[in-house]
Write a protein that holds these residues in place. Structure first.
Motif, PDB file in Angstrom:
ATOM      1  N   ASP A  76       6.991  58.183 162.255  1.00  0.00           N
ATOM      2  CA  ASP A  76       6.746  57.234 163.434  1.00  0.00           C
ATOM      3  C   ASP A  76       8.263  56.523 163.649  1.00  0.00           C
ATOM      4  OD1 ASP A  76       6.413  55.170 165.152  1.00  0.00           O
ATOM      5  OD2 ASP A  76       4.383  54.984 164.550  1.00  0.00           O
ATOM      6  N   VAL A  77       8.847  56.852 164.937  1.00  0.00           N
ATOM      7  CA  VAL A  77      10.177  56.417 165.132  1.00  0.00           C
ATOM      8  C   VAL A  77      10.493  54.976 165.254  1.00  0.00           C
ATOM      9  CG1 VAL A  77      10.830  58.663 166.289  1.00  0.00           C
ATOM     10  CG2 VAL A  77      10.062  56.501 167.622  1.00  0.00           C
ATOM     11  N   THR A  78       9.159  54.101 165.254  1.00  0.00           N
ATOM     12  CA  THR A  78       9.266  52.635 165.038  1.00  0.00           C
ATOM     13  C   THR A  78       9.406  52.281 163.606  1.00  0.00           C
ATOM     14  OG1 THR A  78       6.902  52.367 165.131  1.00  0.00           O
ATOM     15  CG2 THR A  78       7.911  52.520 167.349  1.00  0.00           C
ATOM     16  N   ASP A  79       9.510  53.257 162.640  1.00  0.00           N
ATOM     17  CA  ASP A  79       9.506  52.939 161.269  1.00  0.00           C
ATOM     18  C   ASP A  79      11.004  53.012 160.900  1.00  0.00           C
ATOM     19  OD1 ASP A  79       9.209  52.382 158.437  1.00  0.00           O
ATOM     20  OD2 ASP A  79       8.105  54.490 158.037  1.00  0.00           O
ATOM     21  N   TYR A  80      11.847  52.239 161.539  1.00  0.00           N
ATOM     22  CA  TYR A  80      13.040  52.151 161.654  1.00  0.00           C
ATOM     23  C   TYR A  80      13.876  52.441 160.103  1.00  0.00           C
ATOM     24  CZ  TYR A  80      12.041  50.276 165.945  1.00  0.00           C
ATOM     25  OH  TYR A  80      11.473  49.967 167.313  1.00  0.00           O
ATOM     26  N   GLU A  81      13.197  51.540 159.241  1.00  0.00           N
ATOM     27  CA  GLU A  81      13.864  51.702 157.942  1.00  0.00           C
ATOM     28  C   GLU A  81      13.801  52.617 157.282  1.00  0.00           C
ATOM     29  OE1 GLU A  81      11.649  49.498 158.875  1.00  0.00           O
ATOM     30  OE2 GLU A  81      13.197  47.609 159.333  1.00  0.00           O
ATOM     31  N   SER A  82      12.694  53.538 157.291  1.00  0.00           N
ATOM     32  CA  SER A  82      12.776  54.835 156.543  1.00  0.00           C
ATOM     33  C   SER A  82      13.588  55.789 157.123  1.00  0.00           C
ATOM     34  CB  SER A  82      11.310  55.451 156.935  1.00  0.00           C
ATOM     35  OG  SER A  82      11.251  55.874 158.317  1.00  0.00           O
ATOM     36  N   VAL A  83      14.395  55.687 158.165  1.00  0.00           N
ATOM     37  CA  VAL A  83      15.223  56.874 158.874  1.00  0.00           C
ATOM     38  C   VAL A  83      16.357  57.159 157.917  1.00  0.00           C
ATOM     39  CG1 VAL A  83      16.999  57.577 160.807  1.00  0.00           C
ATOM     40  CG2 VAL A  83      14.703  56.363 161.174  1.00  0.00           C
ATOM     41  N   PRO A  84      17.234  56.472 157.401  1.00  0.00           N
ATOM     42  CA  PRO A  84      18.485  57.153 156.624  1.00  0.00           C
ATOM     43  C   PRO A  84      17.770  57.783 155.292  1.00  0.00           C
ATOM     44  CG  PRO A  84      18.711  54.545 156.735  1.00  0.00           C
ATOM     45  CD  PRO A  84      17.327  54.711 157.399  1.00  0.00           C
ATOM     46  N   GLU A  85      16.800  57.390 154.580  1.00  0.00           N
ATOM     47  CA  GLU A  85      16.294  58.245 153.514  1.00  0.00           C
ATOM     48  C   GLU A  85      15.914  59.404 154.106  1.00  0.00           C
ATOM     49  OE1 GLU A  85      16.731  58.297 150.154  1.00  0.00           O
ATOM     50  OE2 GLU A  85      17.935  56.696 150.548  1.00  0.00           O
ATOM     51  N   LEU A  86      15.036  59.493 155.109  1.00  0.00           N
ATOM     52  CA  LEU A  86      14.448  60.735 155.632  1.00  0.00           C
ATOM     53  C   LEU A  86      15.537  61.886 156.058  1.00  0.00           C
ATOM     54  CD1 LEU A  86      11.887  62.289 156.242  1.00  0.00           C
ATOM     55  CD2 LEU A  86      11.552  60.630 158.609  1.00  0.00           C
ATOM     56  N   LEU A  87      16.350  61.082 156.672  1.00  0.00           N
ATOM     57  CA  LEU A  87      17.610  61.988 157.392  1.00  0.00           C
ATOM     58  C   LEU A  87      18.278  62.639 156.242  1.00  0.00           C
ATOM     59  CD1 LEU A  87      19.636  62.976 159.595  1.00  0.00           C
ATOM     60  CD2 LEU A  87      20.805  60.840 159.412  1.00  0.00           C
ATOM     61  N   LYS A  88      18.664  61.881 155.041  1.00  0.00           N
ATOM     62  CA  LYS A  88      19.092  62.597 153.791  1.00  0.00           C
ATOM     63  C   LYS A  88      18.148  63.707 153.451  1.00  0.00           C
ATOM     64  CE  LYS A  88      21.543  58.987 151.820  1.00  0.00           C
ATOM     65  NZ  LYS A  88      21.402  57.930 150.724  1.00  0.00           N
ATOM     66  N   LYS A  89      16.961  63.558 153.225  1.00  0.00           N
ATOM     67  CA  LYS A  89      15.849  64.440 152.646  1.00  0.00           C
ATOM     68  C   LYS A  89      15.953  65.757 153.606  1.00  0.00           C
ATOM     69  CE  LYS A  89      11.095  65.463 151.517  1.00  0.00           C
ATOM     70  NZ  LYS A  89      11.685  66.786 150.907  1.00  0.00           N
ATOM     71  N   ILE A  90      15.923  65.343 154.908  1.00  0.00           N
ATOM     72  CA  ILE A  90      15.786  66.499 155.618  1.00  0.00           C
ATOM     73  C   ILE A  90      17.135  67.418 155.751  1.00  0.00           C
ATOM     74  CG2 ILE A  90      15.462  67.433 158.155  1.00  0.00           C
ATOM     75  CD1 ILE A  90      13.849  65.008 158.765  1.00  0.00           C
ATOM     76  N   ILE A  91      18.224  66.606 155.522  1.00  0.00           N
ATOM     77  CA  ILE A  91      19.373  67.438 155.385  1.00  0.00           C
ATOM     78  C   ILE A  91      19.756  68.464 154.380  1.00  0.00           C
ATOM     79  CG2 ILE A  91      21.998  67.137 155.422  1.00  0.00           C
ATOM     80  CD1 ILE A  91      21.770  65.198 157.246  1.00  0.00           C
ATOM     81  N   SER A  92      19.138  67.744 153.314  1.00  0.00           N
ATOM     82  CA  SER A  92      18.840  68.508 151.923  1.00  0.00           C
ATOM     83  C   SER A  92      18.119  69.756 152.118  1.00  0.00           C
ATOM     84  CB  SER A  92      18.558  67.403 151.005  1.00  0.00           C
ATOM     85  OG  SER A  92      17.941  68.028 149.807  1.00  0.00           O
ATOM     86  N   ASP A  93      16.742  69.483 152.591  1.00  0.00           N
ATOM     87  CA  ASP A  93      15.975  70.473 152.844  1.00  0.00           C
ATOM     88  C   ASP A  93      16.314  71.890 153.717  1.00  0.00           C
ATOM     89  OD1 ASP A  93      14.139  69.111 151.308  1.00  0.00           O
ATOM     90  OD2 ASP A  93      12.978  68.417 152.998  1.00  0.00           O
ATOM     91  N   LEU A  94      17.384  71.347 154.710  1.00  0.00           N
ATOM     92  CA  LEU A  94      17.721  72.141 155.755  1.00  0.00           C
ATOM     93  C   LEU A  94      19.051  72.976 155.008  1.00  0.00           C
ATOM     94  CD1 LEU A  94      17.540  70.640 159.234  1.00  0.00           C
ATOM     95  CD2 LEU A  94      16.088  72.483 158.265  1.00  0.00           C
TER      96      LEU A  94
END
Ligand SMILES: NC(=O)c1ccc[n+]([C@@H]2O[C@H](COP(=O)([O-])OP(=O)(O)OC[C@H]3O[C@@H](n4cnc5c(N)ncnc54)[C@H](OP(=O)(O)O)[C@@H]3O)[C@@H](O)[C@H]2O)c1
Length: 262
Positions: A76-94
């Motif tokens: 959910d894009v309104t869960d702003y605090e989760s973005v930096p960690e999630l971005l890191k995880k996705i970049i690592s997955d991709l």
């Protein structure tokens, strides 16, 4: 190597893989763009709230290509605090990131004679604050990498304040302006920033709106967006005729615009 990375096809010199994130990918323009990018050989990470829609789309893409080209994350894009960690995880997955698309958007109708701060705030939280939460870290990453492409889906609705849905107009005007500022910051680092301005597109967003002018399919919008990405354009109207319609609309004097009901 992470579990997800294991599933993704490996990059080879003869089969280079571009990697993209689409935020707001579960339906409409985002889903059509996910298909289009996968068709073009991209590995795509698809984000949205509706798990079933995301799973269905992911399966469609992967079975069409006979390999894993799409992975998804419930977010959910309104869960702003989760973005930096999630971005890191996705970049690592991709295994990296070349393209980032912010497409999430809502249009919460208030009513022609009504005013409703709570609805206005919801619109801003998704269309603008969610965009800032994602685009700030992505911009910093691409600035450091000195490469990358950012695509922001704004709207022709951001070009004038209109009677129908003021907060939607303002959220998209602000997003367009923010994307321009990012472009002015990032072009010198070799990063392309594309602002997408759709007119009406036949998606869930406008399914209850009567009498829309020149609607196009989500697939056509995705095609226009992809062509603009390929040419590393700064701005694209989809369909193209909206560039000329909006040139006229932007120049309608206020004394006439105030009497209009659209
Ligand atoms: N359709 C049009 O006529 C038109 C015209 C101009 C601009 N646009 C813009 O185009 C973009 C795509 O819209 P669409 O027409 O394709 O409508 P849509 O089918 O309703 O797609 C909206 C997307 O945004 C996602 N989204 C909404 N709220 C979210 C949240 N809180 N967190 C994460 N994702 C969220 C939705 O996913 P979930 O609900 O699964 O979370 C969905 O994937 C929007 O930015 C819209 O403003 C559309």
């Amino acid at each position: 190597m992470t579990e997800v990375e294991n599933k993704l096809p490996a990059e080879t010199p003869l089969s280079p893989k571009k990697r993209a994130i689409i935020v707001g990918a579960s339906s409409g323009i985002g889903a059509a763009l996910a298909h289009r990018l996968a068709d073009e050989g991209f590995l795509v990470a698809l984000l949205a709230r509706r798990a079933e829609m995301l799973e269905k789309l992911t399966n469609e893409i992967n079975s069409k290509h006979g390999e894993t080209r799409a992975i998804n994350y419930i977010h959910d894009v309104t869960d702003y605090e989760s973005v930096p960690e999630l971005l890191k995880k996705i970049i690592s997955d991709l295994g990296g990131l070349d393209t980032f698309v912010y497409n999430a958007g809502i249009s919460v109708m208030v009513g022609l004679k009504k005013y409703d701060f709570e609805k206005d705030r919801q619109t801003f939280d998704v269309n603008l604050n969610g965009a800032l939460a994602w685009l700030n870290p992505v911009a910093e990453l691409f600035q450091n990498l000195k490469s990358g492409q950012i695509v922001g889906v704004s709207s022709v609705a951001g070009e004038r304040g209109r009677v129908g849905n003021p907060s939607y107009n303002v959220s998209k005007a602000a997003l367009t302006c923010y994307l321009e500022a990012l472009r002015n910051r990032l072009t010198r680092y070799g990063v392309n920033v594309l602002t997408v301005k759709p007119g009406p597109v036949e998606t869930d967003m406008i399914k209850d709106v009567d009498g829309v002018l020149f609607p196009i399919s989500a697939e056509q919008a995705a095609g226009d967006i992809f062509n603009a990405m390929r040419k590393r354009k700064q701005e694209v109207y989809t369909s193209a005729r909206w560039r000329w319609i909006m040139l006229v609309v932007r120049n309608i004097p206020s004394f006439i615009f105030r009497k209009m009901t659209f």
